[in-house]
Write an enzyme that holds these catalytic residues in place. Structure first.
Site, PDB file in Angstrom:
ATOM      1  N   CYS A  75       0.864  -1.177   0.000  1.00 22.85           N
ATOM      2  CA  CYS A  75       0.000   0.000   0.000  1.00 22.85           C
ATOM      3  C   CYS A  75       0.901   1.228   0.000  1.00 22.85           C
ATOM      4  O   CYS A  75       1.677   1.424   0.938  1.00 22.85           O
ATOM      5  CB  CYS A  75      -0.868  -0.017   1.253  1.00 22.85           C
ATOM      6  SG  CYS A  75      -1.902   1.433   1.431  1.00 22.85           S
ATOM      7  N   CYS A 189      -0.743   3.373  -6.549  1.00 26.90           N
ATOM      8  CA  CYS A 189      -1.645   2.748  -5.575  1.00 26.90           C
ATOM      9  C   CYS A 189      -1.803   1.313  -6.037  1.00 26.90           C
ATOM     10  O   CYS A 189      -2.017   1.064  -7.230  1.00 26.90           O
ATOM     11  CB  CYS A 189      -2.998   3.461  -5.577  1.00 26.90           C
ATOM     12  SG  CYS A 189      -4.310   2.571  -4.702  1.00 26.90           S
TER      13      CYS A 189
HETATM   14  N1  DGL Z   1      -3.863   0.268  -2.013  1.00 23.71           N
HETATM   15  C1  DGL Z   1      -3.587   1.502  -1.344  1.00 23.71           C
HETATM   16  C2  DGL Z   1      -2.324   2.166  -1.939  1.00 23.71           C
HETATM   17  O1  DGL Z   1      -1.488   1.519  -2.546  1.00 23.71           O
HETATM   18  C3  DGL Z   1      -4.610   2.564  -1.202  1.00 23.71           C
HETATM   19  C4  DGL Z   1      -6.045   2.450  -1.135  1.00 23.71           C
HETATM   20  C5  DGL Z   1      -6.621   3.313  -0.019  1.00 23.71           C
HETATM   21  O2  DGL Z   1      -6.845   4.518  -0.223  1.00 23.71           O
HETATM   22  O3  DGL Z   1      -6.820   2.737   1.041  1.00 23.71           O
HETATM   23  O4  DGL Z   1      -2.127   3.332  -1.777  1.00 23.71           O
END
Ligand code: DGL
Length: 268
Positions: A75, A189
Site C-alpha cells: 500500500c 496505488c
Molecule cells: N492500495 C492503497 C495504496 O497503494 C490505497 C487504497 C486506499 O486509499 O486505502 O495506496
C-alpha cells in the site's frame, strides 16, 4: 529461502492482491497470508499520525500472531507515511511500496511523467522527495484520484466498471503542452493495476502504465535470501485476515478466494 517462507501481505483493502499476483508468479512455493484493514478503507484521506498508530497496532498484532519472515506493506498510502516507524518498532523485515518515480523518469521519452495515486500519497513529503531526487529533470504531474481504489474493489467484487466515471478520475494525468505529452504514468496505488485494462481503454492516447508489483516481488525474494528457516507451528499459508466485517460481503470473499485465500479464520 522462498521454500515455505512466510510472507505476510498487508493493505487497506484488496489492492495488495496485485502484489500477491506477482509473488505467486515468481515464488509459487512460498506461503502467503493476506491482511486487509478493510474496517478503515480507504486509507487515502486518513490523518497521518492516526494512520501510523493504527497500522502499528494492527501490524504488531499480526506479527505476534503469524510470525512472518517478511511483511510486505502493499500500500503506497501506508508505506509513504509508516514504513520508517514500522521498521523502528519491529524486528521483522518490511518491504514497502512507494511510487515508481525513478523507473518512470528513466523510461520517459517526452519528459512528461504522471503519478496516479491516492490523495494521501500525492500529498506526502516522501513522494515529493522521490520527485526531487529522481525526476527533477522531468515535468511531473501528481494526481490524487478520489474514487479509483473503490472502483478497483468493486471490480474485484464482480461489478462492472463504469468507464466514463473511470475516465473522469484519471483524465488529469494526461498532460499535453507545446513540448510534448505524458508518455509514462506511475500507478502509485496497488489497487490500480487491477484496473489496467480499463485504464488502457480510457486513456486519451497510449502511455506506459508502470505496475510496481513485479519489482516489489523481486525485492521480497532479495530480503528472504540467506534467511534460515524457522520451525513454527500454526496455519499461515493462504489465510486472509480482516479487520472489518465481511459476513454480508460476498464480493470480498469471492475476490480473496479467487486469489487462493480463505477467510474462515479472519480476525487478526
Ligand atoms: N492500495 C492503497 C495504496 O497503494 C490505497 C487504497 C486506499 O486509499 O486505502 O495506496
Amino acid at each position: 529461502m522462498t521454500d515455505a517462507a512466510r510472507i505476510l501481505v498487508f493493505d487497506s483493502g484488496l489492492g495488495g492482491l496485485s502484489v500477491v499476483r506477482a509473488l505467486r508468479e515468481i515464488a509459487p512455493e512460498a506461503e502467503l497470508a493476506y491482511a486487509a484493514d478493510n474496517a478503515a478503507f480507504p486509507y487515502g484521506d486518513w490523518e497521518e499520525t492516526a494512520l501510523v498508530e493504527r497500522m502499528c497496532e494492527i501490524i504488531g498484532n499480526l506479527i505476534d500472531k503469524m510470525q512472518p519472515d517478511v511483511v510486505v506493506i502493499a500500500c503506497n498510502t501506508a508505506s509513504t507515511i509508516g514504513l520508517a516507524t514500522l521498521r523502528e518498532r519491529f524486528d521483522v523485515p518490511f518491504v514497502g511500496t512507494v511510487p515508481a518515480i525513478k523507473p518512470a523518469a528513466n523510461l520517459t521519452k517526452s519528459g512528461h511523467i504522471s503519478v496516479l495515486a491516492t490523495p494521501g500519497t500525492v500529498n506526502r513529503e516522501y513522494t515529493k522527495a522521490l520527485i526531487d531526487t529522481y525526476a527533477f529533470h522531468c515535468h511531473v504531474k501528481l494526481h490524487g484520484a478520489e474514487n479509483l481504489a473503490e472502483m478497483a474493489e468493486a471490480k474485484l467484487s464482480g461489478k462492472e466498471v463504469d468507464l466514463d466515471a473511470l475516465r473522469a478520475e484519471v483524465v488529469p494525468v494526461f498532460v499535453e503542452d507545446e513540448n510534448g505529452r505524458t508518455d509514462v504514468v506511475v500507478l502509485g496505488c496497488t489497487h490500480y493495476p487491477l484496473l489496467l485494462e480499463e485504464l488502457e481503454q480510457g486513456a486519451p492516447w497510449p502511455v506506459t502504465f508502470i505496475d510496481p508489483a513485479p519489482a516489489i516481488a523481486r525485492q521480497v525474494l532479495r530480503v528472504l535470501e540467506g534467511r534460515t528457516q524457522l520451525d513454527r507451528g500454526g496455519k499461515f499459508a493462504n489465510r486472509a485476515l480482516l479487520t472489518g466485517d465481511v459476513d454480508n460481503d460476498a464480493g470480498i470473499v469471492s475476490a480473496l478466494s479467487q486469489y487462493g485465500f480463505d477467510i474462515s479464520d479472519k480476525n487478526p
